[in-house]
Design an enzyme around this catalytic site. Structure first.
Site, PDB file in Angstrom:
ATOM      1  N   LYS A   6      16.180 -48.851 -68.362  1.00 23.10           N
ATOM      2  CA  LYS A   6      14.897 -50.373 -69.240  1.00 23.10           C
ATOM      3  C   LYS A   6      13.938 -48.035 -70.553  1.00 23.10           C
ATOM      4  O   LYS A   6      13.907 -48.660 -70.699  1.00 23.10           O
ATOM      5  CB  LYS A   6      13.535 -50.383 -68.826  1.00 23.10           C
ATOM      6  CG  LYS A   6      13.991 -51.491 -67.651  1.00 23.10           C
ATOM      7  CD  LYS A   6      12.494 -51.956 -66.993  1.00 23.10           C
ATOM      8  CE  LYS A   6      12.331 -51.647 -65.575  1.00 23.10           C
ATOM      9  NZ  LYS A   6      13.268 -51.211 -64.368  1.00 23.10           N
ATOM     10  N   CYS A  32      -1.091 -59.510 -62.337  1.00 21.08           N
ATOM     11  CA  CYS A  32      -0.176 -58.506 -61.740  1.00 21.08           C
ATOM     12  C   CYS A  32      -1.507 -57.292 -60.813  1.00 21.08           C
ATOM     13  O   CYS A  32      -0.666 -56.912 -59.623  1.00 21.08           O
ATOM     14  CB  CYS A  32       1.083 -57.662 -62.673  1.00 21.08           C
ATOM     15  SG  CYS A  32      -0.127 -56.424 -64.060  1.00 21.08           S
ATOM     16  N   MET A  33      -2.250 -57.109 -61.067  1.00 19.63           N
ATOM     17  CA  MET A  33      -2.711 -55.375 -59.802  1.00 19.63           C
ATOM     18  C   MET A  33      -4.472 -56.208 -60.086  1.00 19.63           C
ATOM     19  O   MET A  33      -5.312 -55.257 -59.425  1.00 19.63           O
ATOM     20  CB  MET A  33      -3.183 -54.352 -60.268  1.00 19.63           C
ATOM     21  CG  MET A  33      -2.894 -54.292 -62.264  1.00 19.63           C
ATOM     22  SD  MET A  33      -4.381 -53.733 -62.355  1.00 19.63           S
ATOM     23  CE  MET A  33      -5.239 -54.555 -63.725  1.00 19.63           C
ATOM     24  N   MET A  55       3.291 -55.229 -56.593  1.00 19.80           N
ATOM     25  CA  MET A  55       2.877 -57.195 -56.581  1.00 19.80           C
ATOM     26  C   MET A  55       2.897 -57.620 -55.153  1.00 19.80           C
ATOM     27  O   MET A  55       2.064 -58.948 -55.228  1.00 19.80           O
ATOM     28  CB  MET A  55       4.007 -58.193 -57.715  1.00 19.80           C
ATOM     29  CG  MET A  55       3.219 -57.722 -59.292  1.00 19.80           C
ATOM     30  SD  MET A  55       2.082 -56.096 -59.668  1.00 19.80           S
ATOM     31  CE  MET A  55       3.123 -55.806 -61.601  1.00 19.80           C
ATOM     32  N   GLY A 110       2.650 -52.803 -63.020  1.00 17.78           N
ATOM     33  CA  GLY A 110       3.728 -52.964 -63.424  1.00 17.78           C
ATOM     34  C   GLY A 110       3.493 -53.001 -64.623  1.00 17.78           C
ATOM     35  O   GLY A 110       5.341 -52.716 -65.200  1.00 17.78           O
TER      36      GLY A 110
END
Ligand code: SF4
Length: 751
Positions: A79, A168-169, A338, A375
């Site tokens: 990525k 997510c967090m 996650m 994330g």
């Protein structure tokens, strides 16, 4: 040239983590690309925050490589190597648009901004400041999130400021704040070279944080006695590196961690001196009456390994072995993300992870650290640190505390009482309020909630109903198609700003090329909208550097102090890790350690200075009942995750031509379950929860436990989040993506 995935990854020097799965065949790329100039930057994707060097030629980014001097030592995953490609995908947003007669049509910037401001003014006139909202992202620069937060909370007067980091967090953020008094991890990536045990729970790092995981693998290569314990319901590529893999039943993490605590205490593998000097025990809240270690031990009696083994789907011997390996270790670094956070018991699970470190004194030493990963590239610095969430204010302050509000009012030059004392709406209730017509207008920046929210179809209705201003780099996203006003935004190297990754490292992304068409930076857009709403005076800092300097000043004296992280230093260095209170300070790896952390003033082993009594808290945390019981109608558990090549909802990576062949549309199910249902590889199956359904190709696999099915959240063709659960943790308000009760049926031909 055409390459297999293996050849491709070797060609780019990609991490061995990249060799984990199938796909990526047919990749082509130019060789020996000429470059005019090289510049330091940061990867646009995950919260690992890999540092890059970017080659520019003729006004275009032509090459992206890993920065040798960076913490990532020149490595990038696939990525990261595709940072260049996402700038030049065909769907880049280029022009502002306004919906007219049901269609989005191109207009001038002035017309689009006037329309956006008019929609907001009308909503405020009808329903007051709380009738509008901002929904942001961990992908914006710190300056952008900070400015949005200031505009909405300080200018408009609503705390309806939230964003995708809630998804997510949030449970990690609430966990840290409640245990240590301050958010964010206490260690840094250098701990990896000192750890003798890695405890990885709810994190598939080999695919989701692959460059950090490669550093763990370096440690395993140079110190083969190092142990890896992986806790995951799925046999992931990360689990393949494990000394011990606990394939627990989804959602039973608190029971498992309590059982490990029970075993550590029973066997005496705890640090009594550390506990006696630096820890208190409490139940429920940080200001609850203190309890004793004996109270805690009594509480844990119900969590003896043999009592919870069945619930967790493990043997008591496995649980004991995990506790033993932890207890005899010199230095334990734990990683999670996650899998632990996205549960209705997410805060309890986070607290228990931190508790294991506190009980064993595994904190504040090289290699000993509780470490949650993020994330997104800037969920930590941009959103958590700036307090761009509905309950928060900058640098750890809270909306609910009068003193904190007044401090921010003073710092922002506002009259006392300007900031609302009412916490705003967090993500899920915010979109529910749009459904109900209570929130009438919203600005959505750099995120795609129509695809990323759980139970997504339900909240899509709210987005259709509200006056929606969407600002994004890509058009059309699912959310952009619902917009009343669409504003095209620049992407990473087309604008300037600061990102902060999982180890609290702030680093600069420089503007290197012009954005496409008429796209503008999100900061310019926020300032222009703020002016039209009558808050231009509040937003006096308008350049990325001016906003950064204002934000540095606000951090001064707080437990987030990074006054010493100047733009000049950020341009020079591969990032700096806060706390960093002066311009000659090198940054801090281990927080709370006197002599290392400049904010730790006491003498001795550790100083939890963000807590009034200097002691961290071990909470008595119950496992609690499951929000969704398995029934005859919904007998299986759906859990979701990611794969190496794609990122989040694939809004960016899904548009990269070279990744088109990577399969995102399958459902992993245990071969035994598949056989009972008469399902073969490739058959179409329908996954149905109480909320909705999605159809995917069956992939029988021993990776998952019997009774559990797994889908990727990336799928662009199918909305997996139609079926996921929007139950939220009662403390963090983070939704439970990781566990939905479902049934799986083979789809008969023609239906
Ligand atoms: S590990 Fe994350 S930050 Fe590093 S290159 Fe890959 S996606 Fe980018």
């Amino acid at each position: 040239m055409s390459m297999t995935r293996r050849e491709l990854l070797h060609y780019f020097g990609v991490t061995a983590a990249g060799l984990a799965g199938p796909g990526c065949i047919g990749w082509t790329r130019e060789e020996a690309i000429p470059v005019d100039s090289w510049h330091k930057s940061v990867c646009r994707f995950c919260g690992s925050g890999c540092e890059t060097r970017v080659g520019v030629r003729g006004g275009k980014v032509v090459k992206v490589e890993g920065l040798q001097e960076g913490w990532n030592r020149g490595r990038l995953c696939i990525k990261g190597l595709l940072n260049r490609e996402i700038l030049y995908v065909s769907d880049r947003a280029q022009y502002p648009m306004v919906r007219k007669n049901g269609q989005l049509v191109r207009v001038s910037w002035d017309e689009a901004l006037d329309a956006a401001a008019a929609g907001f003014r009308e909503a405020i006139a009808q329903g007051g400041p709380d009738a509008v909202a901002y929904y942001g992202s961990g992908q914006l620069f710190t300056q952008e999130s900070y400015t949005a937060n200031k505009l909405f909370k300080g200018g408009i007067g609503t705390n309806n400021v939230d964003g995708n980091p809630r998804l997510c967090m949030a449970s990690a953020a609430f966990g840290y704040k409640s245990v240590f008094g301050a958010d964010e991890p206490s260690g840094c990536y250098d701990d990896i070279e000192h750890a003798t045990t890695f405890f990885v729970i709810g994190a598939n790092m080999a695919e989701c944080h692959p460059v950090v995981w490669e550093r763990v693998r370096d440690r395993l290569r140079t110190a083969p006695q190092t142990r890896v314990i992986v806790v995951d319901p799925r046999r992931t590529p990360t689990a393949r590196d494990a000394t011990l893999h606990l394939q627990l039943r989804p959602g039973t993490d608190v029971a498992l961690l309590n059982a490990m605590a029970h075993e550590l205490l029973r066997t005496g593998l705890v640090d009594r001196t550390f506990i006696d000097n630096f820890v208190t025990f409490r139940k429920g809240a940080a200001d609850a009456p203190p309890l004793t270690r004996e109270d805690f031990q009594k509480f844990l009696e119900d969590y003896a390994p043999e009592k919870v083994a069945d619930l967790c789907g493990l043997s008591s011997a496995e649980i004991r072995e995990a506790a033993r390996l932890w207890g005899i270790s010199q230095a334990v670094t734990s990683f999670w993300t996650m899998g632990l956070n996205q549960q209705t018991h997410g805060v309890a699970a986070n607290r228990m992870m931190m508790a294991l470190h506190l009980l064993t004194g595994q904190i504040g030493r090289p290699g000993a650290s509780p470490f949650s990963m993020t994330g997104q590239p800037n969920a930590g610095g941009g959103v958590r640190d700036t307090g761009s969430l509905a309950h928060a204010l900058p640098a750890g302050r809270l909306v609910s505390k009068e003193k904190d509000r007044h401090e921010m009012e003073k710092l922002w030059g506002l009259p006392e009482g300007r900031i609302s004392p009412n916490p705003g709406l967090s993500a899920v209730p915010l979109f529910e309020a749009m459904r109900e017509g209570k929130v009438r207008a919203a600005l959505v920046m750099a995120t795609n909630p129509a695809r990323s929210l759980p139970n997504a179809d339900r909240y899509r209705v709210g987005m259709e109903k509200a006056f929606l201003v969407v600002c994004d780099s890509i058009f059309p996203t699912d959310t952009a198609q619902l917009a009343d006003v669409f504003l095209p935004a620049a992407m990473w190297a087309e604008k300037e700003g600061v990102f902060s990754q999982s180890e609290r490292r702030y680093h600069l992304v420089q503007k290197l090329v012009e954005p496409p068409g008429e796209a503008r930076s999100d900061l310019e857009i926020l300032v222009a909208l703020g002016e039209r709403l009558g808050h231009g005076e509040l937003l006096k800092a308008r350049t990325p550097e001016a906003v950064w300097d204002e934000w540095r000043r606000i951090s001064a004296g707080s437990t987030y102090d990074f006054t010493g992280i100047t733009y000049a230093r950020l341009k020079e260095l591969p990032g700096l890790v806060w706390p960093c209170p002066s311009e000659d300070h090198p940054g801090t790896c281990h927080r709370y350690v006197p002599g290392k952390d400049p904010l730790a003033k006491k003498e001795g082993r550790i100083d939890f200075y963000a807590r009034p009594d200097g002691r961290a808290i071990v909470y008595l945390s119950e496992q609690g009942p499951f929000r969704e019981a398995l029934t005859g109608d919904y007998p299986m558990i759906l859990t979701t995750g990611r794969r190496l090549e794609h990122w989040h909802t694939a809004t960016l990576t899904g548009r990269i031509p070279q990744l088109q062949g990577v399969d995102m549309d399958y459902l992993e199910m245990h071969p035994g379950d598949a056989a009972v249902m008469g399902v073969n590889e490739g058959d179409l199956v329908q996954v149905t929860s109480a909320r909705g359904s999605v159809r995917l190709q069956a992939k029988p696999s021993m990776r998952v436990r019997p009774g559990v099915v797994f889908a990727l959240m990336h799928s662009m063709k199918h909305l997996v989040n139609a079926a996921t659960s929007d139950h939220v943790d009662p403390i963090s308000a983070q939704p439970e993506y990781k566990m939905a009760a479902v049934r799986v049926e083979r789809v008969k031909e023609g239906t």
